[in-house]
Design a protein around this motif. Sequence first.
Motif, PDB file in Angstrom:
ATOM      1  N   GLN A 208      45.706  28.575  30.409  1.00  0.00           N
ATOM      2  CA  GLN A 208      46.687  27.555  30.015  1.00  0.00           C
ATOM      3  C   GLN A 208      48.109  28.059  30.239  1.00  0.00           C
ATOM      4  OE1 GLN A 208      45.574  26.785  25.949  1.00  0.00           O
ATOM      5  NE2 GLN A 208      43.919  25.370  26.510  1.00  0.00           N
ATOM      6  N   GLN A 211      48.858  28.111  34.042  1.00  0.00           N
ATOM      7  CA  GLN A 211      49.074  26.778  34.609  1.00  0.00           C
ATOM      8  C   GLN A 211      50.412  26.173  34.172  1.00  0.00           C
ATOM      9  OE1 GLN A 211      45.217  25.088  33.338  1.00  0.00           O
ATOM     10  NE2 GLN A 211      44.711  24.875  35.508  1.00  0.00           N
ATOM     11  N   SER A 212      50.854  26.509  32.968  1.00  0.00           N
ATOM     12  CA  SER A 212      52.137  25.981  32.482  1.00  0.00           C
ATOM     13  C   SER A 212      53.281  26.966  32.720  1.00  0.00           C
ATOM     14  CB  SER A 212      52.043  25.659  30.991  1.00  0.00           C
ATOM     15  OG  SER A 212      51.735  26.819  30.243  1.00  0.00           O
ATOM     16  N   GLU A 214      53.903  29.885  31.374  1.00  0.00           N
ATOM     17  CA  GLU A 214      54.439  30.245  30.057  1.00  0.00           C
ATOM     18  C   GLU A 214      54.495  31.764  29.932  1.00  0.00           C
ATOM     19  OE1 GLU A 214      53.142  29.863  25.348  1.00  0.00           O
ATOM     20  OE2 GLU A 214      52.276  28.490  26.833  1.00  0.00           O
TER      21      GLU A 214
END
Length: 311
Positions: A208, A211-212, A214
Amino acid sequence: MDNYTGIPGSDVLRSLADGQLVAVTYIPRGEQVDEAVRREIVRHRSLRHPSVVRLRELALTPTHLAVVSEHAPDLYRRVRDAGRFGEDEARLLFRQLVSGVSYCHSMQVCHRDLKLEKLLLLDGGCTGPPRLKICGPGVSKRNSQPGAPRASDQTGAYIPPEVFQQREYDGKIADVWSCGVTLYAMLVGSYPFQCPDDEPRNFRKTIQRIQSVEYSVPDDLNVSAECRDLISKIFIADPAARITISEIRNHPWFLMDHLADDSRMSTKGTEQPMQSMDEIMQILALAEAPYPGDDMEEFVDSDPYIDITTS
């Protein structure tokens, strides 16, 4: 393999000719020496660059094909022991990494599995700075064969966002992302998209974050604005918008204090291959023959490349 000393069958030996440590990969003779293995070896031999691990030679034991290449401690151990690197040291090694990756791409070869464990670090000693060398089976993956959307192509923290999408991806652009993860790890001492509070096997949160995009560079670390800018241009989810290898090599941080021009290293002076391509192909042809079993003595007499001392 009487040119090397050490425990027969071990994966690290020492050359009697130059005293260098070598890594030995053993492949069972017979059907496992298939077209993929032959292609891998031929492509590896074709790569001649100071920042790419050199294939020294092939040899045969009665039971295995031995692939002999350069060996040194990997960069993961160096980062682990140091905690993290300062910018000057990280930049020196990053230049060499980018130089080797750029060369591989010019040969239409993508790595697809760049990580600290696949980067060797040779001690320069009195002769110069440490020398980084790229190794790993991924170096044989041709750019003409687009990557399938499999997370297994790269390891955990180094996977770029596009690998998780259900489409093919550009291996060259994926290598750029992995170079960025390597740079971040050298500077910070941890991976950009992993959190120490995560459960050891909880890779979903890492995916996650990847993909972002971060991540953050800790404020208390002395990392320059130019370096942070380069990292931000690498960690872009859209491959089409991500900085390229050529653009990295012209980035102000990359060029800063560029006294030793590692980014433009030439293949001139790179050691010549120890074996001709004809010799390589002859050994591979012999390696396709399976282990002869009880007929060993007769088989050894007919096979000029076998050295029974390594069995």
